[in-house]
Design a protein around this motif. Sequence first.
Motif, short mmCIF file in Angstrom:
data_model
loop_
_atom_site.label_atom_id
_atom_site.label_comp_id
_atom_site.label_asym_id
_atom_site.label_seq_id
_atom_site.Cartn_x
_atom_site.Cartn_y
_atom_site.Cartn_z
N THR A 475 0.83 -1.20 0.00
CA THR A 475 0.00 0.00 0.00
C THR A 475 0.87 1.25 0.00
N TYR A 476 0.46 2.24 -0.77
CA TYR A 476 1.16 3.52 -0.84
C TYR A 476 0.26 4.61 -0.26
N MET A 477 0.88 5.69 0.19
CA MET A 477 0.11 6.81 0.73
C MET A 477 0.56 8.10 0.07
N LEU A 478 -0.40 8.90 -0.35
CA LEU A 478 -0.13 10.21 -0.95
C LEU A 478 -0.90 11.27 -0.18
N SER A 479 -0.17 12.21 0.40
CA SER A 479 -0.80 13.34 1.09
C SER A 479 -0.79 14.52 0.14
N SER A 480 -1.98 14.98 -0.26
CA SER A 480 -2.10 16.00 -1.31
C SER A 480 -1.86 17.42 -0.80
N TYR A 481 -2.26 17.67 0.42
CA TYR A 481 -2.06 19.00 1.00
C TYR A 481 -2.03 18.85 2.51
N PHE A 482 -1.65 19.91 3.18
CA PHE A 482 -1.51 19.84 4.64
C PHE A 482 -2.75 20.43 5.32
N ASN A 483 -3.23 19.69 6.31
CA ASN A 483 -4.25 20.17 7.21
C ASN A 483 -3.97 19.49 8.56
N PRO A 484 -3.88 20.24 9.65
CA PRO A 484 -3.45 19.65 10.93
C PRO A 484 -4.24 18.43 11.37
N SER A 485 -5.58 18.50 11.31
CA SER A 485 -6.38 17.37 11.77
C SER A 485 -6.21 16.18 10.85
N MET A 486 -6.16 16.44 9.54
CA MET A 486 -5.96 15.34 8.60
C MET A 486 -4.55 14.77 8.76
N GLN A 487 -3.56 15.64 8.97
CA GLN A 487 -2.20 15.16 9.12
C GLN A 487 -2.05 14.26 10.34
N GLN A 488 -2.71 14.64 11.43
CA GLN A 488 -2.67 13.80 12.63
C GLN A 488 -3.33 12.46 12.37
N ALA A 489 -4.44 12.50 11.62
CA ALA A 489 -5.12 11.25 11.27
C ALA A 489 -4.22 10.36 10.41
N ILE A 490 -3.43 10.97 9.51
CA ILE A 490 -2.52 10.20 8.66
C ILE A 490 -1.42 9.57 9.51
N LEU A 491 -0.84 10.36 10.42
CA LEU A 491 0.21 9.83 11.29
C LEU A 491 -0.31 8.67 12.13
N ASP A 492 -1.52 8.85 12.68
CA ASP A 492 -2.12 7.78 13.49
C ASP A 492 -2.38 6.55 12.63
N LEU A 493 -2.93 6.77 11.43
CA LEU A 493 -3.25 5.65 10.56
C LEU A 493 -2.00 4.87 10.18
N ARG A 494 -0.92 5.60 9.83
CA ARG A 494 0.31 4.92 9.44
C ARG A 494 0.83 4.06 10.59
N ALA A 495 0.82 4.61 11.80
CA ALA A 495 1.30 3.85 12.96
C ALA A 495 0.38 2.66 13.25
N GLU A 496 -0.92 2.86 13.09
CA GLU A 496 -1.88 1.78 13.37
C GLU A 496 -1.80 0.67 12.34
N LEU A 497 -1.59 1.05 11.07
CA LEU A 497 -1.45 0.03 10.04
C LEU A 497 -0.18 -0.79 10.24
N LYS A 498 0.87 -0.15 10.78
CA LYS A 498 2.08 -0.90 11.11
C LYS A 498 1.78 -1.96 12.18
N VAL A 499 0.95 -1.59 13.16
CA VAL A 499 0.56 -2.54 14.20
C VAL A 499 -0.20 -3.70 13.59
N VAL A 500 -1.17 -3.39 12.73
CA VAL A 500 -1.98 -4.44 12.11
C VAL A 500 -1.12 -5.32 11.20
N LEU A 501 -0.19 -4.69 10.48
CA LEU A 501 0.70 -5.44 9.61
C LEU A 501 1.53 -6.43 10.43
N ALA A 502 1.99 -5.97 11.61
CA ALA A 502 2.77 -6.85 12.48
C ALA A 502 1.93 -8.03 12.98
N LEU A 503 0.60 -7.84 13.03
CA LEU A 503 -0.30 -8.91 13.50
C LEU A 503 -0.80 -9.79 12.35
#
Length: 940
Positions: A475-503
Motif C-alpha cells: 500500500t502507498y500513501m499520498l498526502s495531497s495537501y496539509f491540514n493539521p487534523s488530517m495530518q494527525q489522522a494520517i500519522l495515526d493511521l500509518r502507525a496503526e497500520l504498522k501494528v496491524v501489519l505486524a499482526l
Amino acid sequence: MLKYINYQLQDDSELQEQLERNAASQIKKTLSANMAAFRHYIPSVIDIVEQNQVQQYSLFCNKHEALNIVDFATGRVLYGEHPVEEVRQEVASFLQCAPYFEIEGSSTIDGCWQTEPVPASIETLIMFGMGFGYQLTELLQQVRIKYLVVYEPSVDMLFCSLQAHDWLELFELAAALNTQIFLQLGNDGSSLPADLAELSAVTTQSKCYLYRHYFHPVMDKVINFAQQNSGNAAVLTSPQQHFMPYDHLYDFISERNPNVLGNSLPDAATLDNALYQRNMAALAQYYPKVHQAIEQHQAKQWQLVKVDQQVNLYHSERRALFYQDTEAESTALIDYFVHHPFKDDIILGQKVSGKLKHYIHFTHVTQVEPLINRQLSQQTVLPDEVGSLIVFGVGLGRHIEQLVKQRHIKNLYICEPNLDFFAASLWVTDWAGILSEADEAESRIYLNLGGDGSSYFYDLMAQFYQVGAYSIADTYMLSSYFNPSMQQAILDLRAELKVVLALGEYFDHARYGVAHTYNSLKQSHKWLKYDNQSYKKLRATQLPVFVVGNGPSLDDSIETIKQYLGKAIIISCGTALRSLHANGIQPDFHAEVEQNRATYFWINQVKDPSYLKGINLLSVNGIHPDTAALFKDVFLCFKDGESSTFWFQKALEKRGVKIASLSYAYPTVANLVMNYILRLGSEIIYLFGVDLGFIDVRYHHSKSSAYYRKDGSEIYDYQKAHGGGIPAKGNFIPLVFTKREFDVSRKLMEQAIRKAGRKVEIYNCSNGVAIEGAIPLRQENILLDNSLGEKTTLLDELHKDAFCTIDPAWADQIYSQIDRDAFKQTISDWLALFEHDVSDQASALNFVEKQWQLLRESTRNSKDPTFTLFYGSTNYFGGVLTKLVSSISDEHTDVLDTFNKVRQIWCSYIKQASQEFITAPLKFDDVNVQKMFKPKEEKK
C-alpha cells in the motif's frame, strides 16, 4: 500545496549535507553580527532570544542554496524555493495595492477590505508576521514609514531571521528615515486595540496600513476586526475585545498560501455544467449516498474562482487562495510522488517480537529489513501496477485525474474531510471518467468524505480485512495537501497500520493454526454455534458480565469483583488471571487469544493446577494445545481471516455444522472477550482493569500479575520496550497514556460495540482510556440484583445450548483432505521460477507476476494447502519485490542487486517452510518464555 521540506531538498543526501555545511559558516557570522546590532538598537530583545527554546521553527538550506524556515513538527516550509525573490514580489504587490483601515473616519462598505497604492510617506504600518524579515528592509527602501509595528507570535521566527537577514542594515536604514520599529514578540495581534489607543494619541493620521506576511488563526481574526470596524475608534480601541482563533477544519490556511496580503479579489469561475452533470450521474450510479450528500451540500467557506485563467479555491473570509497555479502544482505533486513513493513506507521498520524471532517468517524478514530500509528510502519509482493507494486530500482533484492516467491502481482509497473541496472538484475533474474506467478495469475506488479523519482507521481496516492484513505491505500513501487534523489522522493511521501489519498472518502462524485447530477437534473442545436462535434468549445472556483486564486499576477493583462473584459472569483476560488468583478470585472463564505457547508459561505463573481446572477457557481456533489442557473445559469459535478458519470452517459446513466466527478478536484478549460476549448476546457488560493504558509508566499492569516479581520489580523494562506512552483521553481523568497496540485495541473495541446492532449496556469501571460506547461508571455506583437465579445453573444452560461438540473423528477426515503430493508439486514449480535469472526490470516483473499466477492457480485444487499456508507471507514479500521492481533501471543497477538478494531470501524461506510442513505438518508451536520469570540472580 507543495510546501513540504522534502520538495526543496537535494535527492542526494550527501549533496544536501554539503550545502548545509557551506551555509553554516555564513549563518554563524550573520547571527553574531545581528546579536551585536540588537544589543545596540533594541537590547531588551537579547534576553528574549537567549532564553528562547526552539519549539517549532528552524532554519535549513534548500537545494538552490537559499535559506528557508521549516516547521520541524510537520515538515512544512514557510517560503517557496526562492524566498528573497518571493518577498520582493510580495512587497511590490503591496505597494501597488495595500489594505488599510482608519481609526477614525471612513468605514468599510459591506465588509470589503479597503485598499489603495501606498504613498511615498506614511505614518503607520502594522505587519502581521515577520518570517525572515526581508520585507522590512525592502519596504523601508521604498517608503518612508514613521511607525512600524510588527506582530510576531513565535520567537522561533525571530531566531531564524537573526541567522538569515541583515538587521544592522535594517536598523541603520530605520535610523536614517526616523522610523520607529516596535517588535511585538510572542504577540498574535490580540493587543491591537490597546496598541491603537496608544498610537492614536501620537499620530496625526488615523490611516493604518495592514501588511499580512503570513496567515495565522488569531492574527487573521484581528485583521478582519480592524477592516470591519474601520472608522469606529470606540470599537477599535476597546479593551473588551477578545479574539478567538479560526479552528474549524474548513478554515485552516497554511502560513503562506497565495494571496497572503489579501489585496486581491478573484473573479467567480465560469462553471462547466456538462462536466458537473456527468460527474453527478456517475456518483448516482456508483455512490448513491455520496450523490445525495453532494446534492444537499452548501459550500461553507470555499468557493470556486478564476485566477490567471485557471480555476482555484478561495476562502472569502480569510481572503486566501488554495493554489498558486492549479495545473502546475497538481502536475508537480504527482511527478514528485511517482519518483518518491516510499517516504515513511508502512513496511519499513517492522519490529520483530522477541519470543517469535526464531519463526521462519521473522528470521527471513530480519534479513530483508536492512536491504529495503536502505533501498526504498533512496530514489525509487512508483510501479505501473499499484495494489493499493490511499490519497489524503482531493482539493480540486486534478492530481488524482493525472495519476490514474499514469498508473493502474487496483484499490484506490480517497479521503477528503472537506466537502467544500470535493463538491468543487465535480466542476473541474472528470470523476465520471475516473469511476467508469475503474469499473471497466475491475478496480475499486473507495470514497471517504467528510468528518475529521478520525474514522480513517475503522473504514480502511474494513476494506483491508477483505483481502488480508498483509496487503497493507503493498500500500502507498499520498498526502495531497496539509491540514493539521488530517495530518494527525494520517500519522495515526500509518502507525496503526504498522501494528496491524505486524499482526498479519504468515506461514508460521498459518501452519500452527492448522495444527492447533486439528488438536481442538481431536480433543472434543466445544464450539459456539453460528445460529444464535437457540441461545440468544437464554437467561444467562441477562447475567451481568465482568470483563477483567490486567490494567493497573484492577488493583482497586478486587473488592468489587469479590462482592458480586455470585451475581455476575467473571471472565479474566490474559495476564489478569494471576492477579485474580493472588486475591482469591476464581473466574468462570479465562480468555486467551494468542496461539503461541507463551500463554502456557504466563498461565503457569499461577502455581495451582486445581484452581485452573475449575475454570473454563474461552478462545478462538488455534489456541495452543498445552494451554487448553490446563483448564476444565474449552469453548471456542473461529477467528475471521485465519488460514485455519478457512480450511476447517468450510470442511465443517460441508458436514452440516456451522460455527460462529469473530471479526474483531484482536489485538488484545479484551477485544476477543468483548466480541465473544456480544456475539453470545449478553446485555450488560462491566469492564474492570481494561485500562488500555496507564497513568504512570512504571505502573502499567496490576501489581499482583506476572509482570512484577515478589519484590515489586518489573520482569522487564516496560518503558524501554514500549516507550513512555501516547497521550489519550481518560475514562475518569482528563489524560492518561497508551501505546499504539492499545490504541488499535480501543478503536476496534469501539467498532465492535457500534456493530453490535442491538441495545447493550456497557460500563467502563476502569481508570484508563475512555472507550466510546462504554459509559464511565465508578465502582461504588454498581447495582446488581439476584433475581435471575443460580449462576451455575444458568451457565450450564448456556454451555449446553450455545455450544456444540464435534465428532473427533472428523479431525483426521478433514486433515486427510490435504493433498501432500499437490503441495510438493506446487512448491517444486514455485522454486523452479527462482532458477531463471533476473537481469533487468522486465525479467523481474515477469518473476513477480508468474509467482502470483502460480499461487492463484494452486487454489483450483481445493486440497492443495499452498495458498492457505503462504498467502500472507507472499503478500509481504510480493509487496517488497513489487516496490523494488518499479525502480530497476540502467541507472539504478543497485536496485536490481537488492531485488535479487531479497528474491534469494524469499527462495530460502519457501524451501525451509515447505520442508518443515512436509516433515511435521501437525507440529505445535514451541515458543518458550520461561526465562522471563526467573529471579534476577538466575538470569545473570
